[in-house]
Design a protein around this motif. Structure first.
Motif, short mmCIF file in Angstrom:
data_model
loop_
_atom_site.label_atom_id
_atom_site.label_comp_id
_atom_site.label_asym_id
_atom_site.label_seq_id
_atom_site.Cartn_x
_atom_site.Cartn_y
_atom_site.Cartn_z
N GLU A 1 0.83 -1.21 0.00
CA GLU A 1 0.00 0.00 0.00
C GLU A 1 0.86 1.26 0.00
O GLU A 1 0.56 2.25 -0.69
CB GLU A 1 -0.92 -0.01 1.23
CG GLU A 1 -1.90 1.14 1.28
CD GLU A 1 -2.98 1.03 0.24
OE1 GLU A 1 -3.60 2.07 -0.08
OE2 GLU A 1 -3.22 -0.10 -0.27
N GLU A 2 1.96 1.24 0.72
CA GLU A 2 2.86 2.39 0.76
C GLU A 2 3.52 2.62 -0.59
O GLU A 2 3.68 3.77 -1.05
CB GLU A 2 3.90 2.16 1.85
CG GLU A 2 4.83 3.35 2.04
CD GLU A 2 5.85 3.10 3.13
OE1 GLU A 2 6.71 3.98 3.37
OE2 GLU A 2 5.77 2.02 3.77
N ILE A 3 3.92 1.53 -1.27
CA ILE A 3 4.53 1.67 -2.60
C ILE A 3 3.53 2.25 -3.60
O ILE A 3 3.86 3.08 -4.45
CB ILE A 3 5.07 0.31 -3.08
CG1 ILE A 3 6.24 -0.13 -2.20
CG2 ILE A 3 5.49 0.36 -4.54
CD1 ILE A 3 6.77 -1.51 -2.53
N PHE A 4 2.27 1.82 -3.49
CA PHE A 4 1.24 2.34 -4.41
C PHE A 4 1.02 3.83 -4.19
O PHE A 4 0.84 4.60 -5.16
CB PHE A 4 -0.06 1.57 -4.20
CG PHE A 4 -1.20 2.10 -5.02
CD1 PHE A 4 -1.29 1.85 -6.38
CD2 PHE A 4 -2.18 2.90 -4.43
CE1 PHE A 4 -2.35 2.35 -7.14
CE2 PHE A 4 -3.23 3.40 -5.17
CZ PHE A 4 -3.32 3.13 -6.53
N GLU A 5 1.06 4.27 -2.94
CA GLU A 5 0.84 5.69 -2.65
C GLU A 5 2.01 6.55 -3.13
O GLU A 5 1.82 7.67 -3.62
CB GLU A 5 0.60 5.90 -1.16
CG GLU A 5 -0.71 5.30 -0.66
CD GLU A 5 -0.87 5.49 0.82
OE1 GLU A 5 0.08 6.01 1.46
OE2 GLU A 5 -1.94 5.10 1.36
N LYS A 6 3.23 6.05 -3.00
CA LYS A 6 4.40 6.84 -3.35
C LYS A 6 4.76 6.74 -4.84
O LYS A 6 5.11 7.74 -5.48
CB LYS A 6 5.60 6.41 -2.52
CG LYS A 6 5.46 6.74 -1.04
CD LYS A 6 6.68 6.31 -0.27
CE LYS A 6 6.59 6.69 1.20
NZ LYS A 6 7.80 6.26 1.96
N GLU A 7 4.72 5.54 -5.40
CA GLU A 7 5.19 5.33 -6.76
C GLU A 7 4.07 5.03 -7.75
O GLU A 7 4.31 5.05 -8.96
CB GLU A 7 6.21 4.20 -6.79
CG GLU A 7 7.39 4.42 -5.85
CD GLU A 7 8.34 3.24 -5.86
OE1 GLU A 7 8.14 2.34 -6.72
OE2 GLU A 7 9.27 3.23 -5.03
N GLY A 8 2.88 4.71 -7.27
CA GLY A 8 1.78 4.40 -8.17
C GLY A 8 1.83 3.01 -8.75
O GLY A 8 1.02 2.66 -9.63
#
Length: 397
Positions: free
Chosen positions: A148-155
């Protein structure tokens, strides 16, 4: 070099345990047959029908308890003797054999770190299983949070993995190593252990049913039954009368003693117990399987019970049942639904159901005065009916 031993004739599993049981429970009854003569003397005496064999009879003591309708054997030596020579009685703090003291000693050794008891092993496995589920759930939640954190930062969309090096599995997970015990805690545990060693005593007693106690006292003459108030040995007639009164009504002070009846539950069930004991069966209670007795060929430690007994009283004169006040169980005709239920329960545990009909003599033929002596048992008779459950899928042949 070929071997003559057949393929299936190797040593059987559990042979050491079986041999140990054969040694411990070698005697089927408390009585022992002793013969100190030589083989030559025995052969000569056998030709003329004589023998020097002597019957050794132990003498145990037990207290009669009318409230629980039982006899308590408080001496440990007597308890183990009666259990190991015929499987009489039951430990009041155990399932069958009076093993409370042995279990406590095992628990003490386990606390000393020598080994774990079976109960402690079971609890440890359950605790480890719960901890494994918690650790796995926490690892999966951590992977999902990282995705979830990767999706928020990098999409980038990353599907959280449910397995991998970061997710513990049943093959890779290991319980955490417990912290070393501190010196103070170690001293406290040692002090507690020493106190337990000083105060540990055997508080368990062997509990005999009245049928077992009377069989040991009257038939084998190896049990002295003590009065609960005077601690004096009861005579055979006193024991006989007390056991009958114990099954008629609970002991209530200042109430008249009920009259003895030919359909006394003690008489009916003792006739069945004596019948099977005299045939060499080990007779134990069968309430677990909804029956009166279970019959073992050698004893509970060797094999499961082969037969389940339901005692069915039958009045020689049906008019006696109408005026009876004892209300005997299974004296009235029972329905097929009840019989099918009992038979199915015992068939599923590989036991053959036997209906044991005990005929109660008629009052018009026999006076109640004969109940003052065990000689009246000769007026009762036993008939047996074997009930087998018909299973079409198994019995086509």
């Amino acid at each position: 070099m070929s071997s003559n031993r057949s393929k299936g004739s190797g040593p059987r599993k559990g042979g050491a345990k079986r041999n140990e049981n054969n040694r411990i429970y070698a005697n089927p009854l408390p009585l022992l047959l002793e013969d100190s003569s030589s083989s030559r003397v025995r052969s000569v005496l056998g030709l003329v029908g004589l023998s020097l064999t002597r019957v050794s009879t132990p003498h145990c003591e037990g207290y009669f308890d009318p409230h629980t309708r039982s006899v308590w054997i408080c001496e440990r030596n007597d308890s183990m003797l009666l259990w190991r020579r015929g499987f009489f009685g039951k430990g009041d703090l155990s399932r069958s054999e009076p093993s409370w003291l042995a279990r406590k000693l095992n628990d003490r050794k386990a606390r000393q770190g020598k080994y774990l008891t079976s109960e402690e092993i079971r609890e440890k496995r359950r605790a480890d299983r719960r901890q494994f589920k918690l650790d796995r759930a926490a690892a999966i939640a951590a992977v999902a949070a990282e995705a979830e954190e990767i999706f928020e930062k990098e999409g980038r969309v990353i599907v959280p993995a449910l397995s991998g090096p970061e997710i513990p599995s049943g093959a890779t997970w290991r319980p955490a190593t417990p912290l070393p015990e501190t010196e103070a805690a170690r001293n406290d545990s040692e002090e507690k252990r020493e106190n337990e060693e000083e105060t540990l005593e055997d508080v368990e007693h062997l509990q005999l049913t009245l049928f077992e106690a009377f069989f040991l006292s009257w038939t084998l003459d190896c049990l002295d039954i003590l009065h609960p108030e005077t601690d004096e040995p009861m005579t055979l007639r006193e024991t006989w009368m007390a056991f009958q009164h114990a099954h008629l009504a609970p002991p209530i002070p200042d109430l008249p003693t009920p009259e003895l009846q030919l359909d006394n539950p003690f008489l009916v069930h003792y006739v069945a117990y004596h019948h099977y004991r005299s045939l060499g069966w080990v007779v134990k209670g069968g309430i677990k399987f909804c029956v009166d007795y279970l019959l073992y060929k050698k004893g509970p430690v060797f094999t499961h019970a082969e037969f389940a007994i339901v005692v069915c009283p039958v009045y020689e004169d049906p008019a006696d049942q109408e005026i009876s006040t004892t209300n005997l169980q299974n004296a009235s005709p029972f329905g097929w639904h009840w019989l099918s239920t009992i038979n199915r329960v015992n068939s599923q545990v590989m036991k053959t159901l036997i209906l044991t009909y005990v005929t109660i003599p008629a009052r018009s033929r026999l006076s109640t005065t004969v109940l003052s002596s065990p000689a009246c048992l000769g007026e009762y008779s036993v008939r047996e009916v074997i009930v087998r459950r018909f299973i079409p899928a198994r019995m086509r042949d």
